[in-house]
Each structure stands twice: as structure tokens, then as C-alpha cells.
Design a protein around this motif. Structure first.
Motif, short mmCIF file in Angstrom:
data_model
loop_
_atom_site.label_atom_id
_atom_site.label_comp_id
_atom_site.label_asym_id
_atom_site.label_seq_id
_atom_site.Cartn_x
_atom_site.Cartn_y
_atom_site.Cartn_z
N UNK A 96 27.74 50.50 38.55
CA UNK A 96 26.37 50.60 39.07
C UNK A 96 25.86 52.03 39.00
N UNK A 97 26.74 53.00 39.31
CA UNK A 97 26.34 54.40 39.23
C UNK A 97 26.09 54.82 37.78
N UNK A 98 26.92 54.36 36.87
CA UNK A 98 26.70 54.67 35.45
C UNK A 98 25.39 54.09 34.96
N UNK A 99 25.08 52.86 35.37
CA UNK A 99 23.82 52.23 34.97
C UNK A 99 22.64 53.01 35.53
N UNK A 100 22.72 53.39 36.80
CA UNK A 100 21.64 54.17 37.42
C UNK A 100 21.50 55.52 36.73
N UNK A 148 25.22 51.29 50.97
CA UNK A 148 26.55 51.69 50.54
C UNK A 148 27.56 51.08 51.52
N UNK A 149 28.67 50.62 50.98
CA UNK A 149 29.74 50.08 51.84
C UNK A 149 31.06 50.70 51.40
N UNK A 150 31.80 51.20 52.38
CA UNK A 150 33.15 51.73 52.16
C UNK A 150 34.14 50.78 52.81
N UNK A 151 35.17 50.41 52.05
CA UNK A 151 36.25 49.56 52.55
C UNK A 151 37.55 50.32 52.51
N UNK A 152 38.39 50.06 53.49
CA UNK A 152 39.71 50.70 53.52
C UNK A 152 40.68 49.86 52.70
N UNK A 153 41.26 50.47 51.68
CA UNK A 153 42.25 49.83 50.83
C UNK A 153 43.51 50.68 50.93
N UNK A 154 44.58 50.10 51.48
CA UNK A 154 45.82 50.82 51.74
C UNK A 154 45.51 51.97 52.69
N UNK A 155 45.68 53.21 52.26
CA UNK A 155 45.43 54.36 53.12
C UNK A 155 44.18 55.13 52.74
N UNK A 156 43.36 54.61 51.85
CA UNK A 156 42.20 55.35 51.38
C UNK A 156 40.93 54.53 51.56
N UNK A 157 39.81 55.23 51.63
CA UNK A 157 38.50 54.60 51.73
C UNK A 157 37.89 54.58 50.33
N UNK A 158 37.45 53.38 49.91
CA UNK A 158 36.82 53.22 48.60
C UNK A 158 35.41 52.70 48.78
N UNK A 159 34.51 53.21 47.95
CA UNK A 159 33.14 52.73 47.96
C UNK A 159 33.10 51.40 47.22
N UNK A 160 32.88 50.31 47.95
CA UNK A 160 32.90 48.99 47.36
C UNK A 160 31.53 48.60 46.83
N UNK A 161 30.46 49.04 47.49
CA UNK A 161 29.09 48.67 47.09
C UNK A 161 28.25 49.94 47.08
N UNK A 162 27.48 50.09 46.01
CA UNK A 162 26.55 51.23 45.90
C UNK A 162 25.27 50.70 45.27
N UNK A 163 24.23 50.59 46.05
CA UNK A 163 22.95 50.07 45.57
C UNK A 163 21.86 51.07 45.94
N UNK A 164 21.15 51.53 44.94
CA UNK A 164 19.96 52.35 45.18
C UNK A 164 18.76 51.52 44.80
N UNK A 165 17.91 51.24 45.76
CA UNK A 165 16.78 50.32 45.55
C UNK A 165 15.53 51.03 45.13
#
Length: 165
Positions: A96-100, A148-165
């Protein structure tokens, strides 16, 4: 479960034999020596170790989340390489960031105006942001919203959703 020492062949032709080292003896007259658990002496020392509940994962502070959003805006401005954010972005968010980035006109400046955080669970953080996009040729900046949504995966926080409207 113990089997007799010799068994008749089954209809399939299989013969079962007892494993002498693994099968218990079938003699009931001699119970044999008692095992190590037969002691009637009380055990000394602690019997149980009490362990508290696992610690809840610590969510990033709004200041840290604001810095991460500013890093994304720096990518859109062209001041930061998109590959620097690859480790914190999930595959859909990275695409999504590459497309934007491909759709953004060069020379625009993105500025974070406000950021609101929500912690729906202990392993998720949701953000809503107001972004000001200014073009050097135009006088009035445009206002965009971001989700934007950050989810915890294992021991790190990952940006799961990134939408710029």
C-alpha cells in the motif's frame, strides 16, 4: 497394558512377543522392592513455586507511534527510502505504501497535524491521523486522513494496516 509372553497368531499372521525389559512381571507373590516414591517421610522445602501471570505486552507510547507515522510521511516526501520501513510493515501495508508512493506527485510535503490512538486489545494499537499535504505551487494545503493498525507478532510490533484516504 501387558500381553502374555506368547500369543497365538492373529488372522493377519502377526505374532506378539513380550518385551522383557519393558513389560511388568506377572508374578503376584513377590511385589518386589518399593520404588523411590514409597517413603512416608515428609518432604522438606517448598513444594510449589508460585509464578505470577504472564506480563501483558507493553504497547508503544503515542510518541513512538507518532514518530513511526512521521517516518511514513518522510517516505512519501521522498526524504526517506521505503526500504527503511520494510521491517515494521506487513506485506499488504508495504505494498500500500509503494502504491501511494507511485501515485504521489514529487515536491509535496506531508505534515502530521494530529494523531489519536486506541488500544482495542493488548496486542493491537489503532491510530487515526490527520495529515496536511502541501504543494509548492498551490497556496492552500489539502487535508488527508490516515488509518493505521499495529499488531504484536512475537516480540515486535508490525504495521498491519496503512490507509491514507
Amino acid at each position: 497394558m501387558s500381553l502374555p509372553a506368547f500369543a497365538e497368531p492373529s488372522p493377519g499372521g502377526v505374532v506378539l512377543h513380550a518385551l522383557t525389559h519393558y513389560e511388568p512381571t506377572h508374578e503376584t507373590d513377590d511385589p518386589g522392592p518399593l520404588g523411590r516414591w514409597s517413603s512416608l517421610r515428609p518432604v522438606r522445602g517448598p513444594q510449589l513455586t508460585l509464578v505470577g501471570p504472564p506480563a501483558e505486552p507493553v504497547a508503544p507510547t503515542p510518541e513512538v507511534l507518532g514518530r513511526l507515522v512521521c517516518h511514513v510521511l518522510e517516505v512519501l516526501d521522498g526524504r526517506r527510502s521505503v526500504t527503511q520501513l520494510r521491517t515494521i510493515l506487513s506485506d499488504p501495508a508495504y505494498e500500500a505504501l509503494l502504491t501511494r508512493l507511485r501515485m504521489t506527485t514529487p515536491g509535496r510535503r506531508h505534515r502530521l497535524r494530529s494523531l489519536h490512538t486506541c488500544y482495542p486489545t493488548s496486542t493491537a494499537v489503532e491510530l487515526s491521523a490527520v495529515i496536511e499535504v502541501s504543494d509548492r505551487s498551490k497556496e492552500r494545503p489539502r487535508i488527508r486522513a490516515a488509518a493505521i493498525r499495529f499488531d504484536r507478532v512475537d516480540d515486535r510490533w508490525h504495521c498491519a494496516v496503512l490507509r491514507i484516504l
